[in-house]
Design an enzyme around this catalytic site. Structure first.
Site, short mmCIF file in Angstrom:
data_model
loop_
_atom_site.label_atom_id
_atom_site.label_comp_id
_atom_site.label_asym_id
_atom_site.label_seq_id
_atom_site.Cartn_x
_atom_site.Cartn_y
_atom_site.Cartn_z
CD GLU A 182 -67.50 64.66 -24.19
OE1 GLU A 182 -66.28 64.79 -24.28
OE2 GLU A 182 -68.11 64.66 -23.09
CG HIS A 256 -63.94 62.28 -27.84
ND1 HIS A 256 -62.94 63.03 -27.27
CD2 HIS A 256 -65.06 62.58 -27.15
CE1 HIS A 256 -63.43 63.75 -26.28
NE2 HIS A 256 -64.71 63.49 -26.17
CB CYS A 377 -57.53 65.99 -29.48
SG CYS A 377 -57.79 64.23 -29.49
O1 SUG Z 1 -61.74 64.58 -22.68
N1 SUG Z 1 -58.39 64.36 -21.66
C1 SUG Z 1 -59.35 64.71 -22.70
C2 SUG Z 1 -58.79 64.40 -24.06
C3 SUG Z 1 -59.65 64.94 -25.15
C4 SUG Z 1 -59.22 64.50 -26.50
N2 SUG Z 1 -60.04 65.04 -27.48
C5 SUG Z 1 -60.48 64.41 -28.60
N3 SUG Z 1 -60.43 63.13 -28.74
N4 SUG Z 1 -61.03 65.13 -29.52
C6 SUG Z 1 -60.68 63.97 -22.49
O2 SUG Z 1 -60.65 62.78 -22.21
C7 SUG Z 1 -57.49 64.37 -19.41
C8 SUG Z 1 -57.30 65.35 -18.30
C9 SUG Z 1 -56.52 64.79 -17.15
O3 SUG Z 1 -56.64 63.61 -16.86
O4 SUG Z 1 -55.75 65.56 -16.51
C10 SUG Z 1 -58.54 64.79 -20.41
O5 SUG Z 1 -59.46 65.50 -20.06
#
Ligand code: SUG
Length: 453
Positions: A182, A256, A377
């Site tokens: 990731e 994460h 993020c």
């Molecule tokens: O992968 N949310 C992302 C958020 C990513 C955050 N990034 C870091 N922590 N670096 C995920 O969980 C939600 C999409 C939705 O539900 O419509 C989403 O993909």
């Protein structure tokens, strides 16, 4: 060969934020991400989301930081729908997907590429075997909507960091759960000076079978992925560590590591429950960090901020940045100020003379936060020396003029309300393609999207 002092001093840590795309929506796609589940099916406001992100970019550029922007990916992603057996015209594919498999349309329509901390793992030239900055796009293979980002991220990173004398691009790791990756969200670099050699710390949730795994939510990042990237980037084994996340926090919504820890230069800010063995991590850092600065650990106790409050406020998803005077600032989401215990902790960190953090910047990033994406993020960190910085596509740097132009572009093209059914609207597809086509001309990126090829 030691790095010359002038190169060390001139290096900066640039932040490349993802510009939120015109299809930003809440589809509840990310299992294990509490905010994503909680806001599933709520209407979104793509225009506000993009403007909130741009306001953060503008402000950090205004602090004198090197701030770049990475464009959104094309969504809905028609090549994905075609790969999944939908046929006919664009409008027919969108309609059929909405009627027969709305989950697939939601995946193909997600604007999740905005969270560029997951776009790639990046190692600065001071750490890599050949002195170039190395990029490995994340395969994001545990979630369909995120897995389709990998080729798009690769194309965009190659367009922004094009000069092969300075930048090396690896393909994403094979997309299999055993190599789940990731990106930078599970990678922390500590150093005395950005341009000097650093410690690269890869945090994983899934290691070998002898190590406890979370039971409720998936561990997305694997040890095998971190080890592979360290090999690809030519990292010095003596300055590289693979550290296990505490599976209990993954089960509380820490999908994460950047939801529970953040490092910058010599500082590591983390929750006491973040790692399986925080004491061993601290000891390794103390023994291995070279240069003039000594490590600074800021450990936040459960009694001060519970893991659940860290997840809802995203305290540890703050950015820690160094301003020109060498001091650090914490860049937090508004949710931190709204939570009494979290805000008390922020104030205590800023007031403590035992660490270099002397200020805090607060941003309203609610549109992204509702999908579990905080300040950190939204950005990909890239350490660059002066020559590397000069080799970056110059149109992707943010200053007041580019921020103005991008805000005007958002206001021209973005809707202020989107629900999942809108993803099937062929007019939204046309609007999105027109917007992105214009954006690639503004940022002089060439043809990075499938629809342009
Ligand atoms: O992968 N949310 C992302 C958020 C990513 C955050 N990034 C870091 N922590 N670096 C995920 O969980 C939600 C999409 C939705 O539900 O419509 C989403 O993909």
């Amino acid at each position: 060969m030691p790095t010359p002092p002038s190169t060390v001093a001139a290096a900066v840590e640039a932040n490349f934020d993802g510009l939120v795309g015109p299809t930003h929506n809440y589809a509840g796609l990310a299992f294990g991400n509490v905010a994503s589940a909680k806001n599933a099916d709520a209407p979104s406001n793509p225009r506000a989301a993009a403007l909130q992100g741009l306001a953060k970019m503008r402000a950090l550029a205004g602090l004198g930081l090197a701030q770049g922007v990475l464009p959104p990916h094309e969504r809905p992603h028609l090549p994905t729908l075609r790969r999944l057996g939908f046929t006919g015209s664009d409008a027919q594919m969108l309609r059929a997907a909405w009627q027969r498999a709305p989950g697939l349309l939601a995946a193909a329509g997600s604007a999740s590429a905005m969270w560029t901390a997951n776009a790639a793992t990046v190692s600065p030239g001071a750490d890599t075997g050949d002195g170039r900055v190395h990029f490995t796009p994340a395969n994001l293979c545990l979630n369909l909507h995120r897995s389709i980002e990998a080729p798009g991220s690769a194309a965009i990173l190659q367009a922004v960091f094009a000069d092969a004398r300075h930048f090396a691009h690896h393909p994403p790791l094979p997309a299999t759960p055993a190599l789940g990756d990731e990106g930078a969200a599970n990678h922390t670099r500590l150093c005395s000076d950005y341009g000097g050699p650093g410690l690269e710390i890869f945090v994983y949730g899934r290691g070998d079978e002898s190590e406890a795994a979370p039971s409720r939510f998936p561990a997305r990042q694997t040890r095998l992925a971190g080890e592979s990237i360290a090999r690809l980037h030519g990292l010095d084994a003596a300055r590289t560590l693979h550290v296990r996340q505490n599976p209990a926090v993954i089960d509380q919504g820490v999908f994460h590591n950047d939801v529970i820890a953040v490092g910058n230069r010599e500082v590591l800010l983390y929750h006491e429950q973040a790692f399986a063995d925080a004491a061993a991590l601290r000891a390794w850092i103390c023994t291995h960090l070279g240069g003039a600065r000594r490590p600074v650990f800021i450990e936040v106790r459960e009694r001060d901020v519970a893991v659940a409050d860290a997840v809802s406020s995203y305290l540890f998803n703050s950015q820690l940045v160094c301003t020109a005077d060498g001091a650090m600032r914490l860049v937090v989401a508004e949710e931190c100020r709204e939570h009494a215990k979290v805000w008390r902790t922020v104030e205590a960190i800023v007031a403590d003379p035992g660490n270099p953090i002397t200020g805090v910047e607060v941003f309203d990033l609610r549109q992204s936060m509702r999908n579990g994406g905080g300040p950190a993020c939204l950005r990909l960190r890239v350490v660059l020396d002066a020559a590397q910085r000069a080799a970056v596509n110059p149109h992707c740097w943010i200053d007041a003029a580019t921020a103005d132009a991008l805000e005007a572009w958002v206001r021209r093209h973005y809707r202020d309300r989107l629900v999942l059914a809108d993803l099937a609207d062929p007019q939204l597809l046309r609007e999105t393609q027109a917007a992105l086509d214009e954006l690639t001309r503004m940022l002089r990126l060439g043809s990075v999207y499938d629809f342009q090829k």
